[in-house]
Scaffold this motif. Sequence first.
Motif, PDB file in Angstrom:
ATOM      1  N   PRO A 176       0.814  -1.227   0.000  1.00 46.37           N
ATOM      2  CA  PRO A 176       0.000   0.000   0.000  1.00 46.37           C
ATOM      3  C   PRO A 176       0.839   1.266   0.000  1.00 46.37           C
ATOM      4  CG  PRO A 176      -0.829  -1.573   1.615  1.00 46.37           C
ATOM      5  CD  PRO A 176       0.479  -2.111   1.124  1.00 46.37           C
ATOM      6  N   GLN A 177       1.960   1.267   0.707  1.00 48.99           N
ATOM      7  CA  GLN A 177       2.797   2.473   0.800  1.00 48.99           C
ATOM      8  C   GLN A 177       3.285   2.900  -0.591  1.00 48.99           C
ATOM      9  OE1 GLN A 177       6.657   1.981   2.651  1.00 48.99           O
ATOM     10  NE2 GLN A 177       6.623   4.039   3.514  1.00 48.99           N
ATOM     11  N   VAL A 178       3.825   1.946  -1.347  1.00 51.30           N
ATOM     12  CA  VAL A 178       4.311   2.256  -2.701  1.00 51.30           C
ATOM     13  C   VAL A 178       3.135   2.635  -3.598  1.00 51.30           C
ATOM     14  CG1 VAL A 178       5.438   1.316  -4.756  1.00 51.30           C
ATOM     15  CG2 VAL A 178       6.344   0.762  -2.493  1.00 51.30           C
ATOM     16  N   SER A 179       2.046   1.850  -3.531  1.00 49.96           N
ATOM     17  CA  SER A 179       0.884   2.089  -4.398  1.00 49.96           C
ATOM     18  C   SER A 179       0.279   3.468  -4.186  1.00 49.96           C
ATOM     19  CB  SER A 179      -0.178   1.012  -4.166  1.00 49.96           C
ATOM     20  OG  SER A 179       0.335  -0.250  -4.535  1.00 49.96           O
ATOM     21  N   MET A 180       0.136   3.858  -2.924  1.00 52.69           N
ATOM     22  CA  MET A 180      -0.437   5.183  -2.615  1.00 52.69           C
ATOM     23  C   MET A 180       0.472   6.310  -3.116  1.00 52.69           C
ATOM     24  SD  MET A 180      -3.354   4.821  -1.113  1.00 52.69           S
ATOM     25  CE  MET A 180      -4.312   3.670  -0.142  1.00 52.69           C
ATOM     26  N   THR A 181       1.777   6.052  -3.110  1.00 48.88           N
ATOM     27  CA  THR A 181       2.723   7.059  -3.602  1.00 48.88           C
ATOM     28  C   THR A 181       2.631   7.167  -5.125  1.00 48.88           C
ATOM     29  OG1 THR A 181       4.186   6.507  -1.778  1.00 48.88           O
ATOM     30  CG2 THR A 181       5.157   7.795  -3.562  1.00 48.88           C
ATOM     31  N   LEU A 182       2.584   6.007  -5.803  1.00 51.57           N
ATOM     32  CA  LEU A 182       2.546   5.992  -7.276  1.00 51.57           C
ATOM     33  C   LEU A 182       1.365   6.773  -7.836  1.00 51.57           C
ATOM     34  CD1 LEU A 182       3.493   2.293  -8.186  1.00 51.57           C
ATOM     35  CD2 LEU A 182       4.933   4.309  -8.333  1.00 51.57           C
ATOM     36  N   VAL A 183       0.226   6.696  -7.155  1.00 52.14           N
ATOM     37  CA  VAL A 183      -0.992   7.360  -7.638  1.00 52.14           C
ATOM     38  C   VAL A 183      -0.791   8.862  -7.813  1.00 52.14           C
ATOM     39  CG1 VAL A 183      -3.305   8.040  -6.878  1.00 52.14           C
ATOM     40  CG2 VAL A 183      -2.665   5.684  -6.835  1.00 52.14           C
ATOM     41  N   ASN A 184       0.020   9.439  -6.939  1.00 53.62           N
ATOM     42  CA  ASN A 184       0.170  10.903  -6.952  1.00 53.62           C
ATOM     43  C   ASN A 184       1.420  11.409  -7.661  1.00 53.62           C
ATOM     44  OD1 ASN A 184      -2.211  11.336  -5.336  1.00 53.62           O
ATOM     45  ND2 ASN A 184      -1.064  10.456  -3.634  1.00 53.62           N
ATOM     46  N   VAL A 185       2.210  10.506  -8.229  1.00 57.25           N
ATOM     47  CA  VAL A 185       3.438  10.935  -8.926  1.00 57.25           C
ATOM     48  C   VAL A 185       3.091  11.293 -10.363  1.00 57.25           C
ATOM     49  CG1 VAL A 185       5.692  10.146  -9.778  1.00 57.25           C
ATOM     50  CG2 VAL A 185       4.956   9.547  -7.470  1.00 57.25           C
ATOM     51  N   MET A 219      -2.020  -1.605  -7.577  1.00 60.60           N
ATOM     52  CA  MET A 219      -2.478  -0.337  -7.007  1.00 60.60           C
ATOM     53  C   MET A 219      -3.949  -0.427  -6.591  1.00 60.60           C
ATOM     54  SD  MET A 219      -0.438   2.058  -9.703  1.00 60.60           S
ATOM     55  CE  MET A 219      -0.963   3.687  -9.192  1.00 60.60           C
ATOM     56  N   CYS A 220      -4.725  -1.146  -7.385  1.00 55.17           N
ATOM     57  CA  CYS A 220      -6.148  -1.316  -7.073  1.00 55.17           C
ATOM     58  C   CYS A 220      -6.317  -2.181  -5.827  1.00 55.17           C
ATOM     59  CB  CYS A 220      -6.855  -1.949  -8.272  1.00 55.17           C
ATOM     60  SG  CYS A 220      -8.605  -2.266  -7.994  1.00 55.17           S
ATOM     61  N   ARG A 221      -5.590  -3.304  -5.767  1.00 56.26           N
ATOM     62  CA  ARG A 221      -5.705  -4.202  -4.612  1.00 56.26           C
ATOM     63  C   ARG A 221      -5.217  -3.537  -3.317  1.00 56.26           C
ATOM     64  NH1 ARG A 221      -6.640  -9.719  -4.638  1.00 56.26           N
ATOM     65  NH2 ARG A 221      -6.740  -9.255  -2.406  1.00 56.26           N
ATOM     66  N   ALA A 222      -4.299  -2.578  -3.471  1.00 56.57           N
ATOM     67  CA  ALA A 222      -3.773  -1.885  -2.283  1.00 56.57           C
ATOM     68  C   ALA A 222      -4.690  -0.743  -1.846  1.00 56.57           C
ATOM     69  CB  ALA A 222      -2.374  -1.346  -2.576  1.00 56.57           C
ATOM     70  N   GLY A 223      -5.758  -0.500  -2.615  1.00 62.80           N
ATOM     71  CA  GLY A 223      -6.704   0.552  -2.258  1.00 62.80           C
ATOM     72  C   GLY A 223      -6.325   1.926  -2.780  1.00 62.80           C
ATOM     73  N   ALA A 224      -5.271   1.987  -3.626  1.00 67.35           N
ATOM     74  CA  ALA A 224      -4.843   3.290  -4.158  1.00 67.35           C
ATOM     75  C   ALA A 224      -5.737   3.721  -5.329  1.00 67.35           C
ATOM     76  CB  ALA A 224      -3.390   3.211  -4.616  1.00 67.35           C
ATOM     77  N   ILE A 225      -6.336   2.747  -6.003  1.00 67.97           N
ATOM     78  CA  ILE A 225      -7.290   3.037  -7.091  1.00 67.97           C
ATOM     79  C   ILE A 225      -8.578   2.297  -6.766  1.00 67.97           C
ATOM     80  CG2 ILE A 225      -7.769   2.792  -9.575  1.00 67.97           C
ATOM     81  CD1 ILE A 225      -4.770   2.735 -10.097  1.00 67.97           C
ATOM     82  N   ARG A 226      -9.706   2.945  -6.898  1.00 68.56           N
ATOM     83  CA  ARG A 226     -11.004   2.314  -6.592  1.00 68.56           C
ATOM     84  C   ARG A 226     -11.306   1.196  -7.585  1.00 68.56           C
ATOM     85  NH1 ARG A 226     -15.344   5.665  -4.130  1.00 68.56           N
ATOM     86  NH2 ARG A 226     -16.653   4.634  -5.666  1.00 68.56           N
ATOM     87  N   THR A 227     -12.034   0.189  -7.118  1.00 70.31           N
ATOM     88  CA  THR A 227     -12.355  -0.937  -8.019  1.00 70.31           C
ATOM     89  C   THR A 227     -13.337  -0.524  -9.117  1.00 70.31           C
ATOM     90  OG1 THR A 227     -14.065  -1.639  -6.469  1.00 70.31           O
ATOM     91  CG2 THR A 227     -11.948  -2.754  -6.315  1.00 70.31           C
ATOM     92  N   ASP A 228     -14.090   0.573  -8.886  1.00 69.28           N
ATOM     93  CA  ASP A 228     -15.038   1.002  -9.930  1.00 69.28           C
ATOM     94  C   ASP A 228     -14.461   2.126 -10.800  1.00 69.28           C
ATOM     95  OD1 ASP A 228     -15.039   3.015  -8.078  1.00 69.28           O
ATOM     96  OD2 ASP A 228     -17.210   3.048  -7.738  1.00 69.28           O
ATOM     97  N   ASP A 229     -13.166   2.395 -10.635  1.00 65.43           N
ATOM     98  CA  ASP A 229     -12.509   3.416 -11.470  1.00 65.43           C
ATOM     99  C   ASP A 229     -12.477   2.925 -12.915  1.00 65.43           C
ATOM    100  OD1 ASP A 229     -10.259   4.892 -12.812  1.00 65.43           O
ATOM    101  OD2 ASP A 229     -10.052   5.787 -10.832  1.00 65.43           O
ATOM    102  N   SER A 230     -12.700   3.844 -13.848  1.00 62.99           N
ATOM    103  CA  SER A 230     -12.756   3.435 -15.269  1.00 62.99           C
ATOM    104  C   SER A 230     -11.441   2.811 -15.736  1.00 62.99           C
ATOM    105  CB  SER A 230     -13.111   4.632 -16.159  1.00 62.99           C
ATOM    106  OG  SER A 230     -12.111   5.625 -16.040  1.00 62.99           O
ATOM    107  N   CYS A 231     -10.313   3.218 -15.128  1.00 57.39           N
ATOM    108  CA  CYS A 231      -9.042   2.648 -15.581  1.00 57.39           C
ATOM    109  C   CYS A 231      -8.934   1.162 -15.205  1.00 57.39           C
ATOM    110  CB  CYS A 231      -7.846   3.440 -15.063  1.00 57.39           C
ATOM    111  SG  CYS A 231      -7.425   3.133 -13.348  1.00 57.39           S
ATOM    112  N   ILE A 232      -9.728   0.729 -14.222  1.00 61.45           N
ATOM    113  CA  ILE A 232      -9.764  -0.698 -13.856  1.00 61.45           C
ATOM    114  C   ILE A 232     -10.841  -1.414 -14.677  1.00 61.45           C
ATOM    115  CG2 ILE A 232     -10.226  -2.356 -11.979  1.00 61.45           C
ATOM    116  CD1 ILE A 232      -7.531  -0.879 -11.673  1.00 61.45           C
ATOM    117  N   VAL A 233     -12.067  -0.875 -14.613  1.00 65.34           N
ATOM    118  CA  VAL A 233     -13.215  -1.541 -15.255  1.00 65.34           C
ATOM    119  C   VAL A 233     -13.120  -1.538 -16.781  1.00 65.34           C
ATOM    120  CG1 VAL A 233     -15.735  -1.496 -15.486  1.00 65.34           C
ATOM    121  CG2 VAL A 233     -14.683  -0.974 -13.293  1.00 65.34           C
ATOM    122  N   LEU A 234     -12.711  -0.405 -17.357  1.00 63.03           N
ATOM    123  CA  LEU A 234     -12.730  -0.289 -18.825  1.00 63.03           C
ATOM    124  C   LEU A 234     -11.384  -0.538 -19.487  1.00 63.03           C
ATOM    125  CD1 LEU A 234     -14.973   2.920 -19.135  1.00 63.03           C
ATOM    126  CD2 LEU A 234     -15.684   0.531 -19.206  1.00 63.03           C
TER     127      LEU A 234
END
Length: 629
Positions: A176-185, A219-234
């Motif tokens: 989660p630590q790395v994933s949460m950081t990646l989202v904002n870089v 990133m999704c499994r770590a909670g950094a990206i929501r499971t219903d985010d279009s980048c995951i679903v689509l």
Amino acid sequence: MLLYLLQQETSSTELRTECAVVLGSLAMGTENNVKSLLDCHIIPALLQGLLSPDLKFIEACLRCLRTIFISPVTPEDLLYTDATVISHLMALLSRSRYTQEYICQIFSHCCKLQRWHSCGFKSLPQPLLCANGPDHQTILFNHGAVQNIAHLLVSTSYKVRMQALKCFSVLAFENPQVSMTLVNVSVDGELLPQIFVKMLQRDKPIEMQLTSAKCLTSMCRAGAIRTDDSCIVLKTLPCLVRMCSKERLLEERVEGAETLAYLIETDVELQRIASITDHLIVMLADYFKYPSSVSAITDIKRLDHDLKHAHELRQAAFKLYASLGANDEDIRKKIIETENMMDRIVNGLSESSIKVRLAAVRCLHSLSRSVQQLRTSFQDHAVWKPLMKVLQNAPNEILIVASSTLCNLLLEFSPSKEPILESGAIELLCSLTQSENLALRVNGIWALMNMAFQAEQKIKSDILRGLSTEQLFQLLSDSDVNVLMKTLGLLRNLLSTRPHIDHIMSTHGKQIMQAVTLILEGEHNIEVKEQTLCILANIADGTTAKELIMTNDDILQKIKYYMSHSNAKLQLAAMFCISNLIWNEEEGSQERQDKLRDMGIVDILHKLSQSSDPNLCDKAKTALQQYLA
């Protein structure tokens, strides 16, 4: 000789560079070559070489290090024995595109989760890296890996982009630590998730699509990206489904299915979406068709390739089916109706490959959550037989999933319950309750609890005999609340129906009352105490058993105490005990009523009949009526 020359600062840079190149070529040979080089302490020599001012020599050393570290015989910890090495490698990232490519490749091969130790993780003799110290991901993260590598994702060199991407896929995995950081870089004004999505596009090389899908999945499994985010679903999910198709190489299909299984494992909606994307459930059935029949294969190399990947394909398919069927009844039905599915699972349970066996058991466990399938397909294919066989002599990771599956097969509506009992399951489950492994203790006691539900007296007696009083006390004093709750659940199921209650209490009454006293006096949560009071209520419902309560003033005082407790659940459970003790139609009820009145129980009942809680109020009024009748 080569190593000697490499380390001689009096040697010319050209000669030292050539030595590094030749050593790199040797490392590309057999695993024995790499072992010999490691025995000659090649890694410290090459790391020393990185301090040289000459770029060509540095690149040759890095190339050789890369080749050695990608070998399965090289312990990853060798990179972390000197704290200054990682800092120096980070500094070298800016030197050239070759240093970038090789260093990223070294990092991605030397980044393992510390919690993999028990699964054959390679450990260094006398490592400087403490076994419970920071893991590889944390060390790289703390040395600024994210900031130093992020800009390489937009490098003009495909190889650099690819190695940077691979580096992020291992850094972010289960972190989660790395994933949460990646989202904002962001790089050049674009956030990393957007860059990863661009790399998912169909016009990109498959390797790039797959690796960026892995990054987004982590990133999704770590909670950094929501499971219903279009980048995951689509984007991510459809990309991974594409990787499972026949057009892809076998290794790509394995990686695609395993990553997709991980992505959707805990999310119901993603499971539903995946199940209706590109006929995935049917597509996966093809994974079991390798190797193709020998007559159809003229190419020996192809046969060898198919054989090598056949196990991995079956393992990946079972894993993905397990994730798909984790929650939805309709999806489970579709999976089971896929051609020969139950036969494939049954065959999978006896495969030589431990990984395939584990994946097959996971798949069976997922499908065993279906009441409908337990009654039909599971019975038609007698899956309990191979499952019991798996439970006889398996490593813990398989035992945990297999015993969880057995818990489901022992539910009262499962037709498999009878034959499982006849095949000696009680002894097996009682032995699991003594395991040092917590999950196995929980599953052993859980399965016995299910087995005891509405069971005949003989089965209940066999369970008590198999467990022994000593073991029962051991479980009731277990530090894990799950074990305690399941043991109380077992006791409650054993002590149901009057003849059974009286019989069990006549043989084990003293010990059971002792256990109940211990728990009611202990520091336990509300649920544990409520379950214990419910056991007392069951004992109070016995014909002769209730005397064990009536002659135990300590227990009666405890029931009285809980009637006035601040928690309504505990009050209600205590009231059930009282109601069963004072019930009018039973022999000796007058004496019991009198004794409880003298204890002040009637006064408490009057108070509770004025309670604002409707359940308490009704129960108190019903109890008072017994005194008036």
